[in-house]
Design an enzyme around this catalytic site. Sequence first.
Site, PDB file in Angstrom:
ATOM      1  N   ILE A   4       0.790  -1.495  -0.396  1.00 47.82           N
ATOM      2  CA  ILE A   4       0.241   0.164   0.058  1.00 47.82           C
ATOM      3  C   ILE A   4       0.547   1.493   0.192  1.00 47.82           C
ATOM      4  CG2 ILE A   4      -0.150   0.318   2.058  1.00 47.82           C
ATOM      5  CD1 ILE A   4      -3.376  -0.130   1.745  1.00 47.82           C
ATOM      6  N   ASN A  52      12.126  -7.978   7.005  1.00 47.50           N
ATOM      7  CA  ASN A  52      11.582  -7.315   7.581  1.00 47.50           C
ATOM      8  C   ASN A  52      12.214  -8.464   9.325  1.00 47.50           C
ATOM      9  OD1 ASN A  52      12.966  -5.018   6.370  1.00 47.50           O
ATOM     10  ND2 ASN A  52      11.378  -4.706   6.538  1.00 47.50           N
ATOM     11  N   HIS A  83       6.416 -11.478   5.666  1.00 48.18           N
ATOM     12  CA  HIS A  83       6.225 -11.322   4.323  1.00 48.18           C
ATOM     13  C   HIS A  83       7.260 -10.895   3.999  1.00 48.18           C
ATOM     14  CE1 HIS A  83       5.766  -8.606   6.613  1.00 48.18           C
ATOM     15  NE2 HIS A  83       6.332  -7.113   6.441  1.00 48.18           N
ATOM     16  N   HIS A 134       9.231  -8.585   0.434  1.00 53.28           N
ATOM     17  CA  HIS A 134       9.485  -7.715  -0.009  1.00 53.28           C
ATOM     18  C   HIS A 134       9.569  -7.825  -1.073  1.00 53.28           C
ATOM     19  CE1 HIS A 134       7.713  -4.357   3.282  1.00 53.28           C
ATOM     20  NE2 HIS A 134       8.863  -5.185   3.857  1.00 53.28           N
TER      21      HIS A 134
HETATM   22  P1  AMP Z   1       7.382  -4.716   7.126  1.00 56.25           P
HETATM   23  O1  AMP Z   1       7.607  -3.454   7.630  1.00 56.25           O
HETATM   24  O2  AMP Z   1       8.425  -4.912   7.055  1.00 56.25           O
HETATM   25  O3  AMP Z   1       6.436  -5.670   8.288  1.00 56.25           O
HETATM   26  O4  AMP Z   1       6.484  -4.155   5.700  1.00 56.25           O
HETATM   27  C1  AMP Z   1       4.839  -4.606   5.602  1.00 56.25           C
HETATM   28  C2  AMP Z   1       4.111  -3.529   5.427  1.00 56.25           C
HETATM   29  O5  AMP Z   1       3.542  -4.082   5.186  1.00 56.25           O
HETATM   30  C3  AMP Z   1       5.072  -2.562   4.726  1.00 56.25           C
HETATM   31  O6  AMP Z   1       5.457  -2.078   3.237  1.00 56.25           O
HETATM   32  C4  AMP Z   1       3.445  -1.537   4.510  1.00 56.25           C
HETATM   33  O7  AMP Z   1       3.413  -0.640   3.666  1.00 56.25           O
HETATM   34  C5  AMP Z   1       2.307  -2.927   4.016  1.00 56.25           C
HETATM   35  N1  AMP Z   1       1.361  -2.981   3.808  1.00 56.25           N
HETATM   36  C6  AMP Z   1       0.311  -2.411   5.407  1.00 56.25           C
HETATM   37  N2  AMP Z   1      -1.012  -2.440   5.408  1.00 56.25           N
HETATM   38  C7  AMP Z   1      -1.195  -2.915   4.416  1.00 56.25           C
HETATM   39  C8  AMP Z   1      -2.393  -2.816   3.159  1.00 56.25           C
HETATM   40  N3  AMP Z   1      -3.255  -3.186   4.111  1.00 56.25           N
HETATM   41  N4  AMP Z   1      -2.209  -3.494   2.184  1.00 56.25           N
HETATM   42  C9  AMP Z   1      -1.140  -3.604   1.783  1.00 56.25           C
HETATM   43  N5  AMP Z   1      -0.040  -3.547   2.451  1.00 56.25           N
HETATM   44  C10 AMP Z   1       0.179  -2.991   3.465  1.00 56.25           C
END
Ligand code: AMP
Length: 115
Positions: A33, A88, A101, A103
Site C-alpha cells: 500500500i 524484516n 511477508h 517484499h
Molecule cells: P514490514 O514493515 O516489513 O512489516 O512491512 C509491512 C508492509 O506492509 C509495509 O511495507 C506496508 O506498507 C505494508 N502494508 C501495510 N498495510 C497494508 C495493506 N493494507 N495493504 C498492503 N500493504 C500494506
Amino acid sequence: MSDGGCLFCRIAKRTVPSDIVGEADGLLAFRDIHPQAPTHLLIIPTEHVPSLADVSGAHTTLLGNAMQFANRLARQYQLGSGYRIVVNSGAQAGQSVWHLHFHLLGGRAFQWPPG
Ligand code: AMP
C-alpha cells in the site's frame, strides 16, 4: 491456521481489500500500500506465521515455493535487470506487520548497505 486480528490473514481471506496480483501454493501476492519502488509486492503465506524467526523445518517447502513464486512474479513484472527480496524480521529490523511477508522490490536501482 489464521489469526483473526492479523491484517494479512484478513487480506488472505479477502475480508480486507487489497490489490492481489497472484496466488500459488499456499501463498498470496499483493501490492504494498506504500510502495518503495515502481514494483513493490508482498508475498505472504496464507497460513499465519508471525515472522521469519518462527519458521521451522515444517515450513521448508513453503519457503522454497515463496522464492520460486517471487522469481515468477519478477519475470512477469519484467524485473530482469534486478530485484530485491527483503524480509524484516523483528521490531529492530523494521517489521511492522506480524505475519511473515517477503517484499519483492524492483524497477529502480538499490543501495547497499540498506538503511
Ligand atoms: P514490514 O514493515 O516489513 O512489516 O512491512 C509491512 C508492509 O506492509 C509495509 O511495507 C506496508 O506498507 C505494508 N502494508 C501495510 N498495510 C497494508 C495493506 N493494507 N495493504 C498492503 N500493504 C500494506
